[in-house]
Design a protein around this motif. Structure first.
Motif, short mmCIF file in Angstrom:
data_model
loop_
_atom_site.label_atom_id
_atom_site.label_comp_id
_atom_site.label_asym_id
_atom_site.label_seq_id
_atom_site.Cartn_x
_atom_site.Cartn_y
_atom_site.Cartn_z
N LYS A 129 0.82 -1.22 0.00
CA LYS A 129 0.00 0.00 0.00
C LYS A 129 0.85 1.26 0.00
O LYS A 129 0.33 2.36 -0.24
CB LYS A 129 -0.95 0.00 1.20
CG LYS A 129 -2.01 -1.09 1.13
CD LYS A 129 -2.89 -1.11 2.37
CE LYS A 129 -3.72 0.15 2.50
NZ LYS A 129 -4.64 0.07 3.66
N ALA A 174 -5.37 5.30 -7.50
CA ALA A 174 -4.72 4.50 -6.46
C ALA A 174 -4.54 5.32 -5.19
O ALA A 174 -4.65 4.80 -4.07
CB ALA A 174 -3.38 3.99 -6.96
N LYS A 210 -4.65 3.62 -1.37
CA LYS A 210 -5.82 3.16 -0.63
C LYS A 210 -5.83 1.64 -0.49
O LYS A 210 -6.32 1.10 0.50
CB LYS A 210 -7.10 3.63 -1.34
CG LYS A 210 -7.41 5.10 -1.10
CD LYS A 210 -8.77 5.45 -1.63
CE LYS A 210 -9.21 6.82 -1.10
NZ LYS A 210 -9.43 6.84 0.35
N GLU A 211 -5.32 0.96 -1.52
CA GLU A 211 -5.25 -0.50 -1.50
C GLU A 211 -3.90 -0.94 -2.05
O GLU A 211 -3.21 -0.15 -2.71
CB GLU A 211 -6.38 -1.12 -2.35
CG GLU A 211 -7.79 -0.84 -1.84
CD GLU A 211 -8.84 -1.46 -2.74
OE1 GLU A 211 -8.50 -1.81 -3.89
OE2 GLU A 211 -10.00 -1.59 -2.29
N ALA A 212 -3.54 -2.17 -1.82
CA ALA A 212 -2.28 -2.70 -2.36
C ALA A 212 -2.35 -2.78 -3.89
O ALA A 212 -3.38 -3.18 -4.45
CB ALA A 212 -2.00 -4.08 -1.79
N HIS A 213 -1.27 -2.36 -4.53
CA HIS A 213 -1.16 -2.47 -5.99
C HIS A 213 0.23 -2.99 -6.33
O HIS A 213 1.20 -2.23 -6.33
CB HIS A 213 -1.38 -1.12 -6.68
CG HIS A 213 -2.80 -0.68 -6.70
ND1 HIS A 213 -3.68 -1.10 -7.68
CD2 HIS A 213 -3.51 0.12 -5.88
CE1 HIS A 213 -4.88 -0.56 -7.45
NE2 HIS A 213 -4.79 0.18 -6.36
N LYS A 517 -10.99 -9.83 -7.99
CA LYS A 517 -10.73 -8.99 -6.81
C LYS A 517 -9.58 -9.56 -5.99
O LYS A 517 -8.71 -8.80 -5.54
CB LYS A 517 -12.00 -8.90 -5.96
CG LYS A 517 -11.85 -7.97 -4.76
CD LYS A 517 -13.17 -7.83 -4.01
CE LYS A 517 -13.01 -6.84 -2.84
NZ LYS A 517 -14.29 -6.67 -2.10
N ARG A 518 -9.55 -10.88 -5.81
CA ARG A 518 -8.48 -11.50 -5.01
C ARG A 518 -7.12 -11.30 -5.67
O ARG A 518 -6.16 -10.86 -5.01
CB ARG A 518 -8.75 -13.01 -4.86
CG ARG A 518 -7.75 -13.72 -3.95
CD ARG A 518 -7.88 -15.23 -4.05
NE ARG A 518 -7.34 -15.77 -5.29
CZ ARG A 518 -6.05 -16.01 -5.49
NH1 ARG A 518 -5.16 -15.76 -4.54
NH2 ARG A 518 -5.63 -16.50 -6.65
N GLY A 520 -6.21 -9.09 -7.85
CA GLY A 520 -5.84 -7.68 -7.92
C GLY A 520 -5.20 -7.16 -6.65
O GLY A 520 -4.47 -6.16 -6.68
N GLN A 521 -5.45 -7.82 -5.52
CA GLN A 521 -4.92 -7.36 -4.26
C GLN A 521 -3.68 -8.12 -3.82
O GLN A 521 -3.15 -7.87 -2.72
CB GLN A 521 -6.01 -7.46 -3.17
CG GLN A 521 -7.18 -6.51 -3.42
CD GLN A 521 -8.27 -6.61 -2.38
OE1 GLN A 521 -8.25 -7.49 -1.53
NE2 GLN A 521 -9.24 -5.71 -2.44
N ALA A 523 0.03 -8.83 -3.29
CA ALA A 523 1.11 -7.85 -3.15
C ALA A 523 2.35 -8.20 -3.95
O ALA A 523 3.17 -7.33 -4.22
CB ALA A 523 1.48 -7.71 -1.67
N GLN A 528 1.08 -12.52 -8.63
CA GLN A 528 -0.10 -11.99 -9.30
C GLN A 528 -0.12 -12.37 -10.78
O GLN A 528 -1.15 -12.74 -11.34
CB GLN A 528 -0.12 -10.46 -9.15
CG GLN A 528 -1.41 -9.82 -9.59
CD GLN A 528 -1.36 -8.31 -9.46
OE1 GLN A 528 -0.59 -7.66 -10.15
NE2 GLN A 528 -2.17 -7.76 -8.57
#
Length: 584
Positions: A129, A174, A210-213, A517-518, A520-521, A523, A528
């Protein structure tokens, strides 16, 4: 990640090329000269390291300094402001003047994301994040001012301004969410993004997402992370932005633009750019056919001419097939664009019927309409071979490229679906009509009832993008804005994109949505990438598309141009290694 119609959502077939052989005019990354084309898909590797990010760029063998390159453009660039650059031609031109935190460099057919302004591709913390980038030392604007982290922050802040809409929004989203423009109005309102969102001090920039990318290093490769001096910002910035690259704009009006060397650019800081030509002259108002005509004739300075994005015009194809000199200066390479024939899964709900469509489909014959092997190579996957972690597979290896009407007929008969009505939508032009005849004939032989639905080219995308579009089968294409599965799978198959966005197949599968969704998150980028590849195969088991081709780009240059190659991430001619072979 999403995409943009003018750059990535290739819903229409591109211009037909009939070249039987393509060759390279020098430089890395292009297919080799002579004989039938042997496509070599680009290899996009995962993130490079600090060593990959150091300059200078690897010298181009045989390259010389000096001369002026002429670039023929049908029109002026829509935008050159780094906050607004998004089209392929403007993005290609901006490579010469705008540097971002990261960028993809190519050595041969190998692409690696490296630090451009940054010393590397960033360091993640807080589970992905938080991302920290350190600027290289010795970076300067074209007025000699040292580049600082505060300049990078200001450049990003101004991209929030609604008056600068149209550029990519990955970084803003992001940092501040999808409604980022209402979360922060931009620096013109006298406000700054708080340190809890974006910190800048000295040479360090810290992004708090805001979220892990995991793929955030690719997001900051867009020009929107270019540094900007607030004192130089203003209404004319879009026409003549400050440079941190090897060239600066010295003239720009409605008919032409000139770039000359930036004396403050330090090659030792730049891992991917050269400044071999003395200058670049852009001519606007030169239509595609006229551009090809001038480059073929190459009278006078047109020996130094090229176009970043115009394919060789079809009227010169016969000459290019027989003229070896012309073939020698034709650049061809694979692009990130993948073409499919989408099956509307909200209408064609029976999986066996979708399998029968795929089995009967005459891919070989349809590809020939669009130029044969020169148009592209047959695909069997959703993701492009240029995607990080790409895994090749074919769920239907026994289906021939020219279709299997008898096999498809057996599938329909077994499923009790003989006579199924299929509405095939296509663009109302010469090639669209030719393709429709071939497709209708093949499907009817398999036992389908086919209704052809021609649509005007200007309204085709709007027609197929609707959720209840009334069609069962139609073509579309895609190229991701980043070479990761995140740039393709969510846009094309998340059910939230089934109406008014790019889920052309209208797939609505909660299990697919949950997996998107899973993944995409996750890390870890490599983890990924493997997960996106696995999901590619899982989605294809439902046959929402008939994979068609991974496309090629073929562009002509003057005979005095060296170092040209097709950038595998954009389909345009890369300017980074280009040089003038002799004279001016």
């Amino acid at each position: 990640m999403t995409s943009r119609t003018h750059r990535r959502a290739a819903a229409l077939f591109v211009a037909t090329l009939m070249l039987s052989a393509c060759s390279a005019a020098g430089g890395s990354g292009a297919d080799k000269a002579g004989g039938a084309s042997t496509p070599v898909p680009p290899v996009i590797e995962t993130l490079g390291n600090a060593a990959d990010s150091t300059g200078p760029a690897v010298p181009v063998q045989g390259a010389k300094s000096g001369g002026t390159v002429t670039v023929l453009q049908s029109a002026d660039f829509s935008h050159l402001d780094p906050a607004r650059v998004y089209s392929t031609d403007a993005g290609t031109a901006s490579l010469l003047i705008t540097r971002s935190l990261t960028k993809t460099k190519f050595i041969g057919n190998r692409g690696v994301l490296v630090g451009d302004l940054a010393t590397d591709t960033g360091t993640a913390s807080d589970g992905g994040k938080t991302w920290t980038f350190t600027l290289k030392s010795g970076l300067k604007f074209d007025d000699g001012t040292e580049v600082t982290a505060e300049h990078v922050k200001y450049g990003i802040e101004r991209s929030y301004d609604k008056s600068k809409a149209g550029g990519p929004n990955y970084v803003q989203t992001a940092l501040s969410g999808a409604d980022y423009a209402n979360a922060y109005p931009g620096p013109a309102a006298g406000q700054s993004l708080p340190d809890s969102v974006l910190e800048a001090k000295g040479r360090t920039v810290v992004f708090h997402l805001k979220e892990a990318h995991a793929d955030f290093p690719f997001s900051v490769s867009w020009p929107s992370t270019a540094p900007v001096q607030q004192s130089k910002d203003g209404k004319d910035y879009d026409r003549s932005p400050q440079s941190t690259g090897p060239y600066k704009i010295t003239h720009h009006d409605d008919t032409s633009m000139v770039m000359e060397r930036n004396q403050y650019w330090d090659a030792s800081t730049d891992p991917l750019r050269h400044n071999y030509p003395d200058s670049w002259k852009f001519e606007f108002g030169v239509e595609a056919q006229q551009a090809s005509q001038r480059i073929v004739a190459q009278s006078g300075s047109d020996k130094n001419a090229l176009s970043f994005t115009n394919q060789i015009h079809s009227s010169f194809v016969p000459q290019s097939q027989t003229d070896s000199e012309l073939q020698a200066r034709t650049i061809s390479g694979m692009t990130p664009y993948v073409r499919y024939f989408n099956i509307n899964t909200s209408r064609v709900t029976d999986l066996e019927v979708r399998k029968a469509l795929l089995t009967a489909f005459p891919r070989q014959q349809v590809r020939q309409v669009y130029g044969g092997a020169t148009y592209g190579e047959f695909g069997s996957t959703i993701l492009s071979p240029s995607t990080i972690g790409f895994q090749s597979y074919n769920l239907f290896p026994d289906v021939p490229t020219n279709g299997d009407a008898a096999g498809a007929k057996r599938i329909l008969e077994k499923a009790g679906k003989t006579g199924t009505k299929i509405v095939y939508a296509y663009t109302q032009d010469d090639n669209g009509e030719k393709g429709a005849l071939l497709i209708a004939d093949a499907l009817q032989k398999a036992g389908f009832e086919v209704v052809k639905k021609p649509i005007d080219r200007t309204s085709y995308l709007d027609a197929i993008i609707k959720k209840d579009n009334g069609f069962d089968l139609y073509n579309a294409g895609w190229a991701a804005d980043s070479p990761t599965g995140a740039g393709t799978i969510p846009a094309l198959f998340d059910s939230s994109n089934a109406d008014g966005s790019y889920n052309y197949s209208k797939l609505n599968d909660p299990a697919v949505d949950a997996e998107i969704k899973r993944v995409g998150q996750l890390a870890d980028l490599n983890e990924q990438a493997a997960a996106w590849a696995a999901l590619d195969k899982k989605i294809m088991e439902q046959v929402p598309v008939i994979p068609f081709v991974n496309t090629r780009s073929t562009i002509l240059t003057g005979s005095n141009i060296g170092g040209a190659f097709i950038a595998p991430t954009s389909s345009a001619l890369s300017p980074l290694n280009i040089y003038i072979k002799s004279g001016s």
